[in-house]
Design a protein around this motif. Structure first.
Motif, PDB file in Angstrom:
ATOM      1  N   ALA A 185       0.840  -1.180  -0.046  1.00 43.13           N
ATOM      2  CA  ALA A 185       0.000   0.127  -0.068  1.00 43.13           C
ATOM      3  C   ALA A 185       0.984   1.372  -0.057  1.00 43.13           C
ATOM      4  O   ALA A 185       0.633   2.355  -0.753  1.00 43.13           O
ATOM      5  N   GLN A 186       1.995   1.219   0.675  1.00 39.49           N
ATOM      6  CA  GLN A 186       2.808   2.468   0.771  1.00 39.49           C
ATOM      7  C   GLN A 186       3.343   2.524  -0.686  1.00 39.49           C
ATOM      8  O   GLN A 186       3.690   3.624  -0.793  1.00 39.49           O
ATOM      9  N   GLN A 227       2.196   7.023  -6.775  1.00 36.90           N
ATOM     10  CA  GLN A 227       1.292   7.816  -7.091  1.00 36.90           C
ATOM     11  C   GLN A 227       1.441   9.262  -6.787  1.00 36.90           C
ATOM     12  O   GLN A 227       1.498  10.272  -7.500  1.00 36.90           O
ATOM     13  N   GLN A 228       2.172   9.361  -5.476  1.00 38.44           N
ATOM     14  CA  GLN A 228       2.593  10.958  -5.122  1.00 38.44           C
ATOM     15  C   GLN A 228       3.828  11.304  -5.910  1.00 38.44           C
ATOM     16  O   GLN A 228       3.890  12.531  -6.155  1.00 38.44           O
ATOM     17  N   THR A 229       4.735  10.268  -6.163  1.00 30.95           N
ATOM     18  CA  THR A 229       5.865  10.852  -6.961  1.00 30.95           C
ATOM     19  C   THR A 229       5.354  11.341  -8.395  1.00 30.95           C
ATOM     20  O   THR A 229       5.691  12.287  -8.819  1.00 30.95           O
ATOM     21  N   ILE A 230       4.406  10.576  -8.947  1.00 29.98           N
ATOM     22  CA  ILE A 230       3.868  10.984 -10.257  1.00 29.98           C
ATOM     23  C   ILE A 230       3.203  11.961 -10.041  1.00 29.98           C
ATOM     24  O   ILE A 230       3.263  13.103 -10.967  1.00 29.98           O
ATOM     25  N   GLU A 256       9.802   8.399 -17.553  1.00 27.17           N
ATOM     26  CA  GLU A 256       9.286   7.777 -16.289  1.00 27.17           C
ATOM     27  C   GLU A 256      10.285   7.077 -15.353  1.00 27.17           C
ATOM     28  O   GLU A 256      10.038   6.939 -14.248  1.00 27.17           O
ATOM     29  N   THR A 257      11.120   6.404 -16.182  1.00 26.09           N
ATOM     30  CA  THR A 257      12.339   5.900 -15.448  1.00 26.09           C
ATOM     31  C   THR A 257      12.950   6.917 -14.362  1.00 26.09           C
ATOM     32  O   THR A 257      13.304   6.546 -13.350  1.00 26.09           O
ATOM     33  N   PHE A 275      11.958   6.518  -6.338  1.00 26.57           N
ATOM     34  CA  PHE A 275      10.873   5.626  -5.852  1.00 26.57           C
ATOM     35  C   PHE A 275      11.136   4.119  -5.980  1.00 26.57           C
ATOM     36  O   PHE A 275      10.848   3.268  -5.107  1.00 26.57           O
ATOM     37  N   ARG A 276      11.786   3.667  -7.155  1.00 32.05           N
ATOM     38  CA  ARG A 276      12.417   2.282  -7.159  1.00 32.05           C
ATOM     39  C   ARG A 276      13.271   1.820  -6.237  1.00 32.05           C
ATOM     40  O   ARG A 276      13.187   0.842  -5.540  1.00 32.05           O
TER      41      ARG A 276
END
Length: 577
Positions: free
Chosen positions: A39-40, A46-49, A281-282, A288-289
């Motif tokens: 979930a996190q 989504q927050q990063t996007i 996107e990368t 985030f990754r």
């Protein structure tokens, strides 16, 4: 012995049930951990996007505003040149207009005017007699020739015939007095003019900033540090989207390099152009990754720790409690800093309505905190400054930061000068302003300015008096030399001349020493007159500057035996003090 086994069995049964409970509890904890991690991860992704979309949108807005200002500035040049051409005709000198700063050459690479046949008759790059350029086949010329729309035309990038590099033509039509086509005025910009707003910003290698026409052709494009222009984007997904919407975001593989990017685009209101900003996107998800990998690694380690040692639950709880204590301590420190800061601090929402104020702000404005929270920025702004204040508020929201000096109105109506620093969106929709009163400093600066003016006035007066005194002293010395020493020397020379006239016979040669003495006396008279004129030329008072110069040249011509010594005066010279 028989009685022992049932007791041991019962103990094993109880142990099994406890183990089962521990296993069940561990499994439940593991399931909860993995669910929370996933979930996190989804939330942070989504927050990063969303953050990238917001950043892209802001950059697209900045790009849009810069493009509009650039084209408006260039269009102003075309309007000035149209006016000058209507007044001067083919005699217009663009290079002279640039030298006189009538038009700003920083806005363009080259500017030219072509007649109704397409022949360039004036240019900033070189005289038309040198260029011999015809633009009748150019799109910006044919468009204006075909129709009189009275709008500025922004062309595609083409190879300039003037300076041999790709350029974008921004042009307007010129009409003859009867309304027929009379030619065009065209300003040429290199594509990089439109992406100069990035400055020295280092983009990621896959980041894209593009200015694209509504025809699908790129006017200017930058991918990382590489600049280009002229690419065709008619088949790109955004090309259809921008026909429906003026603003939008989308994620899609790029048509040119196949890299999946998150794009934001904005369609310019008054010009057939679209600004686009794309981030790979990368690159967006790179950090985030890394965090996601750490999350899953942590979950794996937590699983192993839970299965091997149930006490990890207590350790986790202790760490959570420790983190909570740190957060509470941090919050207390921030609140103490907010409450005890010597600078006034105000927090406002997007409508400039105050949502918090520290005691220093309350003391400076004369309101209680409750009264401030019922007001907004405009209620503490003097009415005369209201238009200026609202414009600066819009600029602040657009730029994200602002600093400077400002004037506020206290509760009692008194005005106070402040200097401030403001930061937008320290939290979403929350804007911070930190300021301090500078009224005393302003008064001190004004006093310093007045003292400086008084000092300068006194210095000028002293200088003037010194010059007058020096002039009078030179005049006095000049008169003393003229009426004293010079007269004695001339009298001596006259005496010797009279003496030579009494010699018998009169034509007898004079003694050599007498000849030298008379020569030296004559030269002494000339030198004395030169010194008198050097100290204070009487000819200046009697004849003025031109007459004094003429007299000086005649004397030097006789003394040095010059053949010619012309004095040329091109204009009348007034008498000076």
């Amino acid at each position: 012995m028989k009685s022992i086994f049932p007791a041991m069995w019962l103990r094993f049964r109880r142990l099994d049930r406890l183990n089962a409970m521990i296993v069940a509890f561990c499994l439940a904890v593991i399931a909860l951990v993995w669910s929370a991690v996933r979930a996190q991860a989804r939330f942070e992704r989504q927050q990063t996007i969303d953050a990238a979309i917001n950043q892209n949108s802001n950059l697209a807005i900045a790009f849009e505003q810069y493009t509009i200002r650039t084209i408006d500035g260039v269009d102003a040049v075309t309007q000035v040149l149209k006016h000058e051409f209507a007044r001067s005709g083919r005699k217009i000198d663009i290079r002279k207009l640039i030298a006189e700063h009538t038009i700003n050459s920083d806005l363009f690479t080259a500017v030219s005017i072509a007649d109704e046949h397409g022949d360039v008759i004036a240019s900033s790059y070189a005289p038309p007699s040198v260029l011999h350029i015809n633009v009748s086949d150019r799109a910006h010329f044919t468009t204006h020739r075909q129709s009189d729309t009275d709008i500025v035309y922004v062309g595609k990038p083409v190879l300039s015939r003037t300076f041999g590099r790709p350029s974008i033509a921004i042009s307007r039509r010129i009409n003859k007095p009867d309304g027929s086509f009379g030619g065009i005025v065209a300003v040429q910009l290199e594509p990089r003019h439109f992406i100069k707003f990035l400055g020295e910003t280092v983009l990621h290698v896959n980041d894209v900033v593009s200015l694209i026409g509504r025809d699908g052709i790129a006017r200017a494009r930058r991918v990382g540090a590489i600049e280009s222009c002229g690419e065709n984007f008619r088949n790109n997904i955004w090309f259809g989207e921008q026909e429906k919407y003026s603003v939008g975001n989308y994620t899609v593989p790029a048509s040119l390099d196949g890299i999946t990017r998150l794009f934001s685009f904005r369609r310019l209101k008054n010009y057939p152009l679209v600004t686009t900003v794309g981030v790979a996107e990368t690159d967006i998800l790179e950090k985030f990754r890394a965090r996601e990998a750490r999350y899953y690694l942590s979950a794996t380690l937590a699983t192993l720790l839970v299965l091997t040692f149930g006490g990890v639950v207590i350790s986790v709880r202790n760490r959570q409690m420790h983190t909570l204590v740190l957060l509470l301590d941090s919050e207390k420190r921030m609140k103490a800093l907010f409450d005890h800061s010597g600078d006034a601090i105000l927090l406002a929402d997007g409508n400039a309505h105050f949502i918090d104020a520290n005691p220093a702000a309350c003391g400076l404005l004369g309101y209680t905190r409750e009264e401030i929270l019922q007001r907004d920025q405009w209620e503490i702004t003097p009415p005369a400054d209201m238009p200026f204040a609202r414009e600066h508020w819009r600029e602040f929201l657009a730029q994200g930061r602002q600093s400077g000096e400002y004037q506020l109105q206290r509760k009692n109506g008194a005005l106070v000068e402040i200097e401030y620093n403001a930061v937008a969106d320290i939290e979403p929709g929350v804007h911070l302003s930190v300021f301090r009163e500078i009224t005393a400093r302003k008064l001190a600066e004004e006093q310093v300015r007045r003292l400086g003016e008084q000092h300068l006035s006194l210095q000028r007066l002293l200088t003037h008096r010194f010059m007058l005194t020096l002039e009078e002293e030179r005049r006095a010395i000049s008169f003393e030399l003229h009426d004293g020493l010079t007269q004695y020397v001339m009298s001596s020379f006259a005496f010797f001349e009279s003496f030579t006239a009494t010699l018998d016979p009169p034509d007898a040669p004079l003694p050599v020493d007498l000849q030298k003495g008379m020569k030296y006396l004559h030269e002494a008279v000339v030198e004395a007159r030169r010194m008198v004129n050097g100290l204070r030329s009487l000819a200046l008072d009697e004849l003025g500057l031109v007459g004094a110069l003429e007299q000086l040249i005649i004397e030097e011509q006789e003394r040095a035996h010059w053949q010619e010594a012309p004095l040329i005066v091109s204009a009348p010279i007034p008498r000076f003090d």
